[in-house]
Every structure is written in structure tokens, then in C-alpha cells.
Design a protein around this motif. Structure first.
Motif, PDB file in Angstrom:
ATOM      1  N   MET A 110       0.823  -1.211   0.000  1.00 12.66           N
ATOM      2  CA  MET A 110       0.000   0.000   0.000  1.00 12.66           C
ATOM      3  C   MET A 110       0.853   1.254   0.000  1.00 12.66           C
ATOM      4  SD  MET A 110      -3.006  -1.107   2.679  1.00 12.66           S
ATOM      5  CE  MET A 110      -3.526   0.586   2.889  1.00 12.66           C
ATOM      6  N   THR A 111       1.999   1.188   0.631  1.00  9.76           N
ATOM      7  CA  THR A 111       2.853   2.366   0.753  1.00  9.76           C
ATOM      8  C   THR A 111       3.879   2.441  -0.373  1.00  9.76           C
ATOM      9  OG1 THR A 111       4.362   1.134   2.192  1.00  9.76           O
ATOM     10  CG2 THR A 111       2.583   2.369   3.245  1.00  9.76           C
ATOM     11  N   ALA A 112       3.980   1.397  -1.204  1.00 10.85           N
ATOM     12  CA  ALA A 112       4.923   1.381  -2.308  1.00 10.85           C
ATOM     13  C   ALA A 112       4.207   1.694  -3.610  1.00 10.85           C
ATOM     14  CB  ALA A 112       5.585   0.004  -2.377  1.00 10.85           C
ATOM     15  N   GLU A 113       4.915   1.475  -4.718  1.00 11.10           N
ATOM     16  CA  GLU A 113       4.296   1.673  -6.022  1.00 11.10           C
ATOM     17  C   GLU A 113       3.118   0.726  -6.165  1.00 11.10           C
ATOM     18  OE1 GLU A 113       5.484   1.337 -10.764  1.00 11.10           O
ATOM     19  OE2 GLU A 113       6.942   0.885  -9.190  1.00 11.10           O
ATOM     20  N   PRO A 114       1.986   1.176  -6.705  1.00 12.37           N
ATOM     21  CA  PRO A 114       0.819   0.303  -6.823  1.00 12.37           C
ATOM     22  C   PRO A 114       1.152  -0.967  -7.576  1.00 12.37           C
ATOM     23  CG  PRO A 114       0.229   2.554  -7.337  1.00 12.37           C
ATOM     24  CD  PRO A 114       1.722   2.524  -7.223  1.00 12.37           C
ATOM     25  N   PRO A 115       0.712  -2.110  -7.087  1.00 15.16           N
ATOM     26  CA  PRO A 115       0.954  -3.366  -7.802  1.00 15.16           C
ATOM     27  C   PRO A 115       0.024  -3.463  -8.999  1.00 15.16           C
ATOM     28  CG  PRO A 115      -0.446  -3.759  -5.925  1.00 15.16           C
ATOM     29  CD  PRO A 115      -0.055  -2.303  -5.852  1.00 15.16           C
ATOM     30  N   ILE A 116       0.275  -4.427  -9.848  1.00 16.85           N
ATOM     31  CA  ILE A 116      -0.644  -4.729 -10.941  1.00 16.85           C
ATOM     32  C   ILE A 116      -1.843  -5.438 -10.328  1.00 16.85           C
ATOM     33  CG2 ILE A 116      -0.980  -6.052 -13.059  1.00 16.85           C
ATOM     34  CD1 ILE A 116       2.032  -5.775 -13.561  1.00 16.85           C
ATOM     35  N   LEU A 117      -3.038  -4.936 -10.601  1.00 12.20           N
ATOM     36  CA  LEU A 117      -4.249  -5.547 -10.042  1.00 12.20           C
ATOM     37  C   LEU A 117      -4.781  -6.599 -11.004  1.00 12.20           C
ATOM     38  CD1 LEU A 117      -6.083  -2.389  -8.640  1.00 12.20           C
ATOM     39  CD2 LEU A 117      -4.424  -3.864  -7.520  1.00 12.20           C
ATOM     40  N   ILE A 118      -4.989  -7.801 -10.499  1.00 13.25           N
ATOM     41  CA  ILE A 118      -5.482  -8.915 -11.297  1.00 13.25           C
ATOM     42  C   ILE A 118      -6.916  -9.218 -10.870  1.00 13.25           C
ATOM     43  CG2 ILE A 118      -5.048 -11.268 -12.082  1.00 13.25           C
ATOM     44  CD1 ILE A 118      -2.745  -9.302 -12.622  1.00 13.25           C
ATOM     45  N   PHE A 119      -7.836  -9.308 -11.845  1.00  6.52           N
ATOM     46  CA  PHE A 119      -9.233  -9.608 -11.512  1.00  6.52           C
ATOM     47  C   PHE A 119      -9.731 -10.747 -12.383  1.00  6.52           C
ATOM     48  CE2 PHE A 119      -9.609  -6.983 -15.162  1.00  6.52           C
ATOM     49  CZ  PHE A 119     -10.874  -7.144 -15.708  1.00  6.52           C
ATOM     50  N   ASP A 120     -10.938 -11.225 -12.106  1.00  8.71           N
ATOM     51  CA  ASP A 120     -11.447 -12.445 -12.748  1.00  8.71           C
ATOM     52  C   ASP A 120     -11.970 -12.253 -14.169  1.00  8.71           C
ATOM     53  OD1 ASP A 120     -13.793 -11.068 -12.313  1.00  8.71           O
ATOM     54  OD2 ASP A 120     -14.629 -12.503 -10.882  1.00  8.71           O
ATOM     55  N   GLY A 121     -11.898 -11.061 -14.710  1.00  6.41           N
ATOM     56  CA  GLY A 121     -12.342 -10.812 -16.081  1.00  6.41           C
ATOM     57  C   GLY A 121     -13.769 -10.321 -16.200  1.00  6.41           C
ATOM     58  N   SER A 122     -14.516 -10.299 -15.092  1.00  2.00           N
ATOM     59  CA  SER A 122     -15.909  -9.827 -15.119  1.00  2.00           C
ATOM     60  C   SER A 122     -15.964  -8.318 -14.897  1.00  2.00           C
ATOM     61  CB  SER A 122     -16.729 -10.534 -14.046  1.00  2.00           C
ATOM     62  OG  SER A 122     -16.303 -10.143 -12.747  1.00  2.00           O
ATOM     63  N   PHE A 123     -17.076  -7.725 -15.337  1.00  2.00           N
ATOM     64  CA  PHE A 123     -17.251  -6.281 -15.133  1.00  2.00           C
ATOM     65  C   PHE A 123     -17.325  -5.972 -13.641  1.00  2.00           C
ATOM     66  CE2 PHE A 123     -19.883  -2.295 -15.344  1.00  2.00           C
ATOM     67  CZ  PHE A 123     -18.936  -1.532 -16.016  1.00  2.00           C
ATOM     68  N   GLU A 159      -5.208 -13.070 -18.962  1.00  2.00           N
ATOM     69  CA  GLU A 159      -4.333 -12.340 -19.879  1.00  2.00           C
ATOM     70  C   GLU A 159      -3.154 -11.711 -19.153  1.00  2.00           C
ATOM     71  OE1 GLU A 159      -7.522 -10.905 -23.277  1.00  2.00           O
ATOM     72  OE2 GLU A 159      -7.156  -9.604 -21.555  1.00  2.00           O
ATOM     73  N   VAL A 160      -2.802 -12.239 -18.000  1.00  2.00           N
ATOM     74  CA  VAL A 160      -1.725 -11.660 -17.205  1.00  2.00           C
ATOM     75  C   VAL A 160      -0.395 -11.787 -17.940  1.00  2.00           C
ATOM     76  CG1 VAL A 160      -0.390 -11.846 -15.078  1.00  2.00           C
ATOM     77  CG2 VAL A 160      -2.867 -12.069 -15.012  1.00  2.00           C
ATOM     78  N   VAL A 161       0.303 -10.653 -18.031  1.00  2.00           N
ATOM     79  CA  VAL A 161       1.636 -10.626 -18.635  1.00  2.00           C
ATOM     80  C   VAL A 161       2.660 -10.574 -17.506  1.00  2.00           C
ATOM     81  CG1 VAL A 161       3.217  -9.369 -20.138  1.00  2.00           C
ATOM     82  CG2 VAL A 161       0.755  -9.395 -20.656  1.00  2.00           C
ATOM     83  N   PRO A 162       3.548 -11.573 -17.411  1.00  2.00           N
ATOM     84  CA  PRO A 162       4.541 -11.591 -16.325  1.00  2.00           C
ATOM     85  C   PRO A 162       5.375 -10.317 -16.288  1.00  2.00           C
ATOM     86  CG  PRO A 162       4.533 -13.681 -17.500  1.00  2.00           C
ATOM     87  CD  PRO A 162       3.675 -12.743 -18.298  1.00  2.00           C
ATOM     88  N   ASN A 163       5.565  -9.793 -15.092  1.00  2.00           N
ATOM     89  CA  ASN A 163       6.335  -8.571 -14.910  1.00  2.00           C
ATOM     90  C   ASN A 163       7.217  -8.760 -13.675  1.00  2.00           C
ATOM     91  OD1 ASN A 163       7.269  -5.955 -14.227  1.00  2.00           O
ATOM     92  ND2 ASN A 163       5.520  -5.012 -15.262  1.00  2.00           N
ATOM     93  N   PHE A 164       8.527  -8.827 -13.896  1.00  2.00           N
ATOM     94  CA  PHE A 164       9.452  -9.104 -12.796  1.00  2.00           C
ATOM     95  C   PHE A 164       9.829  -7.852 -12.011  1.00  2.00           C
ATOM     96  CE2 PHE A 164      10.210 -12.424 -16.012  1.00  2.00           C
ATOM     97  CZ  PHE A 164       9.934 -13.548 -15.246  1.00  2.00           C
ATOM     98  N   GLN A 177       7.429  -5.467 -11.061  1.00  2.00           N
ATOM     99  CA  GLN A 177       6.270  -4.930 -10.362  1.00  2.00           C
ATOM    100  C   GLN A 177       5.473  -6.060  -9.727  1.00  2.00           C
ATOM    101  OE1 GLN A 177       3.926  -2.377 -12.833  1.00  2.00           O
ATOM    102  NE2 GLN A 177       2.713  -1.542 -11.164  1.00  2.00           N
ATOM    103  N   ASP A 178       5.042  -5.848  -8.497  1.00  4.28           N
ATOM    104  CA  ASP A 178       4.280  -6.867  -7.784  1.00  4.28           C
ATOM    105  C   ASP A 178       2.847  -6.926  -8.307  1.00  4.28           C
ATOM    106  OD1 ASP A 178       6.254  -7.713  -5.727  1.00  4.28           O
ATOM    107  OD2 ASP A 178       6.136  -5.605  -5.157  1.00  4.28           O
ATOM    108  N   THR A 179       2.177  -8.007  -7.994  1.00  3.93           N
ATOM    109  CA  THR A 179       0.781  -8.176  -8.390  1.00  3.93           C
ATOM    110  C   THR A 179      -0.081  -8.480  -7.170  1.00  3.93           C
ATOM    111  OG1 THR A 179       1.023 -10.550  -8.793  1.00  3.93           O
ATOM    112  CG2 THR A 179       1.437  -9.075 -10.654  1.00  3.93           C
ATOM    113  N   VAL A 180      -1.331  -8.079  -7.256  1.00  2.69           N
ATOM    114  CA  VAL A 180      -2.312  -8.383  -6.219  1.00  2.69           C
ATOM    115  C   VAL A 180      -3.578  -8.880  -6.907  1.00  2.69           C
ATOM    116  CG1 VAL A 180      -3.888  -7.407  -4.514  1.00  2.69           C
ATOM    117  CG2 VAL A 180      -1.485  -6.793  -4.449  1.00  2.69           C
TER     118      VAL A 180
END
Length: 278
Positions: free
Chosen positions: A11-24, A52-57, A59-62
Motif C-alpha cells: 500500500m505504501t509502495a508503487e501500486p501493484p498490478i491488479l489482477i481480476f477475474d475478467g468480469s465487469f 491475460e496476465v503478462v509476467p512482470n518481474f 512490479q508486484d501483483t495483487v
């Protein structure tokens, strides 16, 4: 999350990549999560669908779980700020399924919430608005083509004595959710179903259903998708033969313009067109 890091640390660092289930609804939950953590102030916020997640070394993901209560809060807020037409634009943009559209949509939302008295869809100089607007036009064209190129086949299913008009489609964009009203009004006196083979779901309408609702269907028999001929009604094969003969006889070979023909009727639609199954 990265090893050794907690959600609170992120939360205090750079925003992670947000991963969701693909629904609206999942995307709306991501919007809530971004504002909940104050990440909206960061210039670039990335949202990706889980398939469709693209690996990114770097940046963190949530992974953001869809939350109905958060979805309702965000949708109510956006409906008030964007209005009916603005929400329609958001939905059509989302249905493009472009890997980058989810981040661009958030950019549009952030721009609108920062300027509640402005119609952001008219500001084409904004990068996110421009990107989403282009996708909306593409979705609109696909919707229009589907209205013209859907071919129904009369099926006589073994578990019912009533015929069903069934159509298979593979649109580039997820347009079935915005097609149902057109077909409901045009074929109100028939029972029909349109199935998106690429996405694994369809829409179904029964003319004798008192609720007059179009329903979502997912459990279509594989044989009906792969070998529909075995379910044709007695009249269907005759109709197809007559239509194919008509199409062949009205064609003036000397005036064929294949390039123009493909321009108006792209090859990707031919797979399920009766007149092309000769």
C-alpha cells in the motif's frame, strides 16, 4: 504478492498490478481497491484480467477478489457521475476485451471523478478517452455486423417437440450482452438461441415465456456445436438448399469483385453463413 511482502507493505509502495477475474463486477472491485488504498494519485495504474496476465518481474501483483458490496458502491457512484450514456460507453469499452482496456477505463473513471461537471467522452485529447473511444467504435461495428450476419438454423431437439432457432457465432468482441434486445424485438414470436463458441456462453429467448426475458445459457450440447446437422428439423435442410441455390443463381460471375465482397463480408464470418456452406 512478492515473497516477504504483505498487502499493507504494498500500500505504501508503487501500486501493484491488479489482477481480476475478467468480469465487469471484478473490474469495478478493482476501482474500489485503487481508491481504498489511495493509488489513484499514481500516474500509471495497471489492471489485467487473470487469463491475460503478462509476467512482470519489476512490479508486484495483487489478485482482487470480486466483492458484490464494493461493486454496488462503485456502480452507483459511476452511474451518478457518468449518467446512462456514459455508463453505456464504459460497458462497450469493457466488452472489447482488449488487454489494455481495463487500465484505460480506470483512467477515464479517474478523469471523470476529478471533473464531475465535464463530459469526459468529448475530450479526445485525453489519452485514455482516445484509446477507449476507438475500441467503442470497433465494438459498435462488430455489433452491427452480428445483427446482419447471424444465421439461425431450425433445430428439433430430442427433449422437446418445439423447434428452436439456433445460431453459432465467433465475434471478435464480446457483443452478445448488447445484442439481445435487437433479436428479442425482431424475433419476438420465435424461440431462439445464439451461442458464442469462442467464449462458451449464449443467450436464449422463448416466445412463450411469460417473463419475456432473455436468459444466459452455458450448457449447450457439444454435438449441437460441432455437428448441428443431426439436429436439423425436416424443413431446415430444404431451406438451406433453397437459399444456397438462390445465392448461386443471383450471382453475376462477370461482375464479381472479390476484394469488395470481402470488404463488406469479411472471411471470418463465412464459417457460419449458410450461403457459404456450398
Amino acid at each position: 504478492c512478492a515473497k516477504g511482502q504483505s498487502f499493507m507493505d504494498l500500500m505504501t509502495a508503487e501500486p501493484p498490478i491488479l489482477i481480476f477475474d475478467g468480469s465487469f463486477e471484478g473490474w469495478l472491485t478493482c476501482v474500489f481497491t485503487i481508491y481504498e488504498n489511495g493509488w489513484q494519485h499514481t500516474p500509471i495504474v495497471t489492471i489485467q484480467a487473470e487469463h491475460e496476465v503478462v509476467p512482470n518481474f519489476w512490479q508486484d501483483t495483487v489478485t482482487v477478489a470480486t466483492d458484490e458490496s464494493k461493486t454496488l458502491r462503485v456502480s452507483d457512484k459511476l452511474a451518478r457521475v457518468f449518467g446512462k450514456n456514459g455508463m453505456r460507453q464504459l460497458l462497450w469499452g469493457f466488452l472489447s476485451e482488449s488487454p489494455t482496456v481495463y487500465s484505460h477505463l480506470f483512467g477515464v473513471v479517474r478523469f471523470q471523478l476529478s471533473n464531475p461537471n465535464l463530459d469526459v467522452w468529448e475530450n479526445y485529447t485525453h489519452a485514455d478517452v482516445m484509446a477507449v473511444s476507438k475500441l467503442i467504435k470497433m465494438v459498435g461495428r462488430e455489433r452491427h455486423r452480428m445483427q446482419a450476419f447471424v444465421r439461425f438454423e431450425q433445430m428439433q431437439m430430442p427433449d422437446t417437440d418445439k423447434p428452436v432457432y439456433f445460431a453459432r457465432v465467433e465475434p471478435d468482441f464480446n457483443v452478445l450482452p448488447i445484442l439481445h434486445q435487437h433479436f428479442k424485438e425482431r424475433y419476438a414470436d420465435q424461440t431462439w438461441a445464439i451461442y458464442d463458441v469462442k467464449r462458451g456462453f449464449g443467450i436464449y429467448y422463448a416466445h412463450d415465456d411469460r417473463s419475456e426475458q432473455v436468459h444466459i445459457i452455458c450448457d449447450v450440447d457439444d454435438e449441437a456445436l460441432l455437428h448441428p446437422q443431426q439436429f436439423y428439423s425436416k424443413a431446415e435442410q430444404q431451406y438451406q438448399t433453397l437459399w444456397q441455390k438462390y445465392f448461386t443463381h443471383v450471382t453475376i460471375k462477370e461482375r464479381l469483385n472479390r476484394k469488395l465482397h470481402i470488404q463488406y463480408l469479411p472471411k471470418r464470418y463465412w464459417k457460419y453463413l449458410t450461403e457459404k456452406m456450398v
